[in-house]
Design an enzyme around this catalytic site. Structure first.
Site, PDB file in Angstrom:
ATOM      1  N   ASP A  88       0.347 -17.809   4.510  1.00 13.10           N
ATOM      2  CA  ASP A  88       1.484 -17.384   3.683  1.00 13.10           C
ATOM      3  C   ASP A  88       2.753 -17.398   4.518  1.00 13.10           C
ATOM      4  O   ASP A  88       3.561 -16.479   4.467  1.00 13.10           O
ATOM      5  CB  ASP A  88       1.215 -15.987   3.113  1.00 13.10           C
ATOM      6  CG  ASP A  88       2.180 -15.653   1.963  1.00 13.10           C
ATOM      7  OD1 ASP A  88       2.897 -16.568   1.491  1.00 13.10           O
ATOM      8  OD2 ASP A  88       2.227 -14.477   1.553  1.00 13.10           O
ATOM      9  N   PHE A 109       0.799  -1.220   0.000  1.00 13.28           N
ATOM     10  CA  PHE A 109       0.000   0.000   0.000  1.00 13.28           C
ATOM     11  C   PHE A 109       0.833   1.272   0.000  1.00 13.28           C
ATOM     12  O   PHE A 109       0.308   2.360  -0.038  1.00 13.28           O
ATOM     13  CB  PHE A 109      -0.908   0.013   1.231  1.00 13.28           C
ATOM     14  CG  PHE A 109      -1.915  -1.089   1.228  1.00 13.28           C
ATOM     15  CD1 PHE A 109      -3.117  -0.941   0.547  1.00 13.28           C
ATOM     16  CD2 PHE A 109      -1.669  -2.280   1.883  1.00 13.28           C
ATOM     17  CE1 PHE A 109      -4.053  -1.948   0.532  1.00 13.28           C
ATOM     18  CE2 PHE A 109      -2.603  -3.285   1.882  1.00 13.28           C
ATOM     19  CZ  PHE A 109      -3.804  -3.132   1.199  1.00 13.28           C
TER      20      PHE A 109
END
Ligand code: AMP
Length: 867
Positions: A626, A512
């Site tokens: 993950d 981001f």
């Protein structure tokens, strides 16, 4: 011994050259040159001038011309200056101790047809004894019934994928491939060929089945003896022919004996109850060798003269049925009163229809009495809770008389004989209480009229709901469960005033926006270093939500091995997430930078920290999805902490995430458990798989898992039982723990709590880490080592079956021809059925264990198990 020698040490300015003839390159990319020579120690030569040398030079010159008579000195490319490890003095020569030196050099990236080598002496006393010029290749080999041709290695260190071709009488099961490594070894076999029907694998070839034997499918491992009542007269038969008057049904496995139709049922008896009759009989004396016996009933009505009979027609009601009965009992209702009936009972099995002979049957005569009373009821609807079920029903269509009440009988499924309950009601519905949660019950209802009881209606099976699980003391709350995601941020993350933060420098790029390091000074607290993630300008509302979701997840955790959230800035722009600062950045690049610099105990300490963080997450019911070294951060004390908790991260953020074909979405294939790739079954057990990959990354100092294999090849190799081999210098116990994390059945993988305990034990008892995976090599001596798993002790099928508590099947395996361990590795569940392992639980246990044999075999370089 013939040598080239020079010893002009007394004269200065030497420049003596010796050149080879042209050496063809032969398709090699990298050439190795092994030189054997002796060299005289200058100090040992009395009166020798300072120009005496103890080295010489070697050169090469690439050329397509194989007949150059002159090459200028300046055209040569220097390979190296060679010095002796061992020089000798006059005394040595007197003692006849000649010290021979061997040096190897290599030259890469050759392109022309051949080359010349040259040796330059600049004033040494030297004798050149031999020069051997060679290149490396992966030699022709047969693996998994595929032949791999000679393959010259590449000049650099990459693996080259080579496709194999199936040996005679075999066919591809899955494209066979291996990888040729730069040093001439074959690595990572994937795919395989299998022997065609009628052929079996022996010594890397497919041999025909002998007469009397057969192999039906290429998926079967070995030829099997023709089953009873069948024969094969020729070699390479794919099936055996049934003897006369024996048959094989279409669905019969080829390994099943040929069978024949049964004889007739025996001892029929009847019990008459007004216009209903119960018929019972014994099974036929000869079942024909099968256990799929069924019974058919034919009915004749005989009015007056017993020889004048007609078929009964459709008005009768057979419970449970008229044809295809599997029990030796039937109830016949709706018969006419005061009538003679003859029932013919015949037995059939799976081959009755194949036999030309007429079916055998037995007859019984019966006479009915007066009319029936109440008819059958039907259940209609249900309502369930965890301990009660509500039933409702309609009355019978033709009740013979007024209904007084209904009787409901129920029992736990499969427990009828032990315990059943009868309840009565005048209404058309009933709530049955006091039931067990998550249990199937069978219900039946009958009506009671003034004339007596009707027959019970059909069985209905209903299941109570599951017990509601009480939430654990602390469970992770998914931000999506909040209607207002901003509320989640307010609940879990502290708002920080932007004036308390000092941004110092950019340290990375996030999904981001930038990640910076800086300092945080909260009023009344000491200043600390922090990482600051900011949301770049121009974001959408969804991006803001997703960005802050990481904070509302992280803010729920409080553990020394989970990255700590300091707080968020949401009241002014840019929006920021502030976490503790991890000086050494992400674990993968950290390890790559420090290749080989840690002790095993230090590495185990890092792994222990990661496992402990993951245990905390799994106890909180949080699934990471993950877990990879790139998502672990390392602080200045080398403490590893799990990070990366955003909601969109697996989908968007991770460059390792590849699209998966079937279900869409992105998954980091190399780190993800097969069930999560195949059908998105993400659990703490799939996190454990990823943890095993992280262990491998750590022990190999950041090597890429499965090297440059493609994602598709990784998926295929894993499916076929291939697992990553132990990294260099990796202790055997740690590689075993990795293999346990990579169990195919996720229930067989260790839990994070167990992993932490194992690693703690290793840290307390470091001698367990001494045996290295690559030198233990399952060689049997590991038996003496209490730290090493002893799968190596298993060498026979019997030992294996005993080891997994399946010893009762030893005979089944032996008589089906599975004599040695390498023969069992292809067994699948239909093979197990065929050899008589019919219980699903036992099949599962055996197949799991076979999966382990695969892994074990793939670690056993140089033994005879080939998978
Ligand atoms: P992320 O968006 O969380 O993957 O962060 C991008 C990069 O910034 C990471 O790969 C790290 O190198 C760095 N980074 C993120 N958080 C921290 C932190 N708390 N301490 C030090 N470096 C960090």
């Amino acid at each position: 011994m013939r040598t080239y020698q020079v010893c002009n040490v007394m004269e200065a300015y030497q420049n003596n050259w010796l050149r080879t003839s042209w050496i063809p390159r032969d398709g090699a990319h990298r050439i190795y040159i092994e030189i054997k020579f002796t060299l005289r120690d200058c100090n040992s030569l009395p009166g020798v001038p300072g120009t005496c040398k103890e080295t010489f030079n070697i050169y090469y010159y690439e050329s397509n011309n194989n007949n150059l008579w002159y090459i200028k000195e300046s055209q040569y490319i220097k390979i190296d200056t060679i010095a002796a490890d061992e020089s000798f003095t006059q005394v040595d020569v007197g003692d006849r101790v000649m010290k021979l030196n061997t040096e190897v050099r290599d030259i890469g990236s050759l392109t022309k047809k051949g080359f010349y080598l040259a040796f330059q002496d600049v004033g040494a006393c030297i004798a050149l004894v031999s020069v051997r010029v060679y290149y490396k290749k992966c030699p022709l080999t047969i693996r998994n019934l595929a032949e791999f041709p000679d393959r010259v290695t590449e000049g650099d260190s990459s693996l080259v994928e080579v496709r194999g071709s199936c040996v005679n009488n075999s066919e591809e099961y899955d494209v066979p491939k291996m990888h040729c490594s730069a040093d001439g070894g074959w690595l990572v076999p994937i795919g395989r060929c299998v022997c065609k029907p009628g052929y079996e694998e022996k010594r890397d070839a497919c041999q025909p089945c002998r007469p009397g034997f057969y192999k039906a499918s290429s998926m079967d491992a070995y030829c099997m003896k023709c089953p009873p009542h069948s024969y094969s007269h020729q070699e390479s038969s794919s099936q055996c022919t049934c003897e006369k008057s024996y048959f094989r049904a279409e669905t019969d496995p080829r390994a099943m004996p040929c069978t024949r139709p049964p004889t007739a049922p025996e001892n029929p008896i009847s019990t008459t109850n007004e216009t209903s009759i119960t018929l019972e009989w014994s099974p036929p004396r000869d079942s024909g060798g099968r256990n799929d016996i069924m019974y058919n009933i034919r009915c004749k009505r005989c009015v007056g003269d017993p020889r004048k009979c007609s078929l009964c027609g459709n008005g009768l009601h057979f419970i449970p049925h008229q044809f295809g009965l599997t029990y030796t009992k039937v109830l016949v209702t709706n018969l006419l009163p005061h009538t003679n009936y003859t029932f013919d009972l015949e037995a059939l099995n799976g081959v009755s229809e194949l036999s030309p002979s007429p079916k055998q049957y037995v007859s019984i005569n019966v006479t009915t009495s007066q009319a029936a009373e109440a008819a059958v009821n039907v259940m209609l609807k249900e309502r369930k809770s965890k301990d009660s079920i509500t039933l409702a029903w309609q009355g019978p269509d033709h009740a013979n008389g007024v209904i007084v009440e209904y009787e409901v009988i129920y029992y736990e499924k499969n427990q009828k004989d032990q315990n059943y309950t009868v309840l009565k009601t005048k209404s058309n519905s009933m709530t049955v209480d006091g039931l067990k949660p998550g249990t199937i019950y069978v219900f039946r209802v009958r009506a009671h009229t003034s004339g007596g009881h009707g027959t019970y209606g059909g069985e209905i099976e209903l299941e109570t709901s599951q017990e509601v699980r009480l939430p654990g003391s602390r469970t992770y709350v998914h931000p999506h469960t909040y209607e207002d995601p901003n509320q989640a941020v307010r609940d879990f993350a502290k708002e920080i005033d932007a004036s308390c933060i000092r941004i110092e420098r950019v340290i990375g790029a996030g999904e981001f926006g930038e990640v910076c390091s800086g300092r945080l000074k909260l009023p009344g607290k000491r200043e600390i270093y922090v990482a600051i993630k900011s949301l770049k300008a121009g974001y959408s509302e969804k991006q803001r939500r997703d960005f802050l979701s990481e904070a509302s997840i992280m803010g729920q955790f409080d553990n020394p091995n989970i990255i700590r959230l300091e707080g968020v800035v949401t009241k002014c722009k840019p929006v920021m997430i502030i976490t503790e600062y991890m000086e050494n950045g992400s674990l993968d690049s950290f390890l790559r930078k420090r290749d080989g610099q840690f002790t095993v105990i230090q590495l185990v300490g890092m792994l222990r920290g990661i496992a402990s963080g993951m245990k905390y997450l799994s106890d909180m019911n949080y699934i990471h999805r993950d877990l990879a070294a790139r998502n672990i951060l390392v602080n200045s004390n080398f403490v590893c902490k799990v990070s990366d908790f955003g909601l969109s991260r697996v989908l968007e953020d991770d460059p390792e995430a590849a699209y998966t074909t079937r279900l869409g979405g992105k998954i980091p294939i190399r780190w993800t458990a097969p069930e999560a790739i195949a059908y998105r079954k993400f659990t703490s057990a799939s996190d454990v798989w990823s943890y095993g990959i992280v262990m491998w990354e750590v022990m190999s100092y950041g090597e890429r898992p499965y090297w440059e294999m493609s994602n598709q090849d990784v998926i295929k190799a894993i499916d076929e039982g291939y697992r990553l081999p132990a990294p260099m210098d990796c202790p055997a116990v740690l590689h075993q723990l990795m293999l346990d994390c990579w169990q195919k059945a996720r229930g067989d993988r260790p839990k994070f709590g167990q992993i932490v305990n194992i690693l703690d034990k290793l840290i307390r008892n470091p001698s367990c880490l001494k045996t290295l995976a690559n030198d233990a090599a399952w060689s049997g001596n590991s038996l003496q080592d209490p730290c090493t798993p002893d799968s190596s002790a298993i060498t026979t099928v019997d030992e294996w079956l005993d080891g997994i508590k399946m010893g009762q099947y030893k005979e089944n395996f032996a008589s089906a021809g599975y004599a040695t361990l390498d023969t069992v590795v292809y067994i699948n569940s239909s093979d197990l059925c065929r050899i008589g392992v019919t219980l699903v639980g036992h099949q599962k246990r055996i197949l799991w264990s076979i999966q382990n044999l695969h892994t074990m075999a793939s670690q056993m370089h140089g033994t005879h198990i080939q998978v």
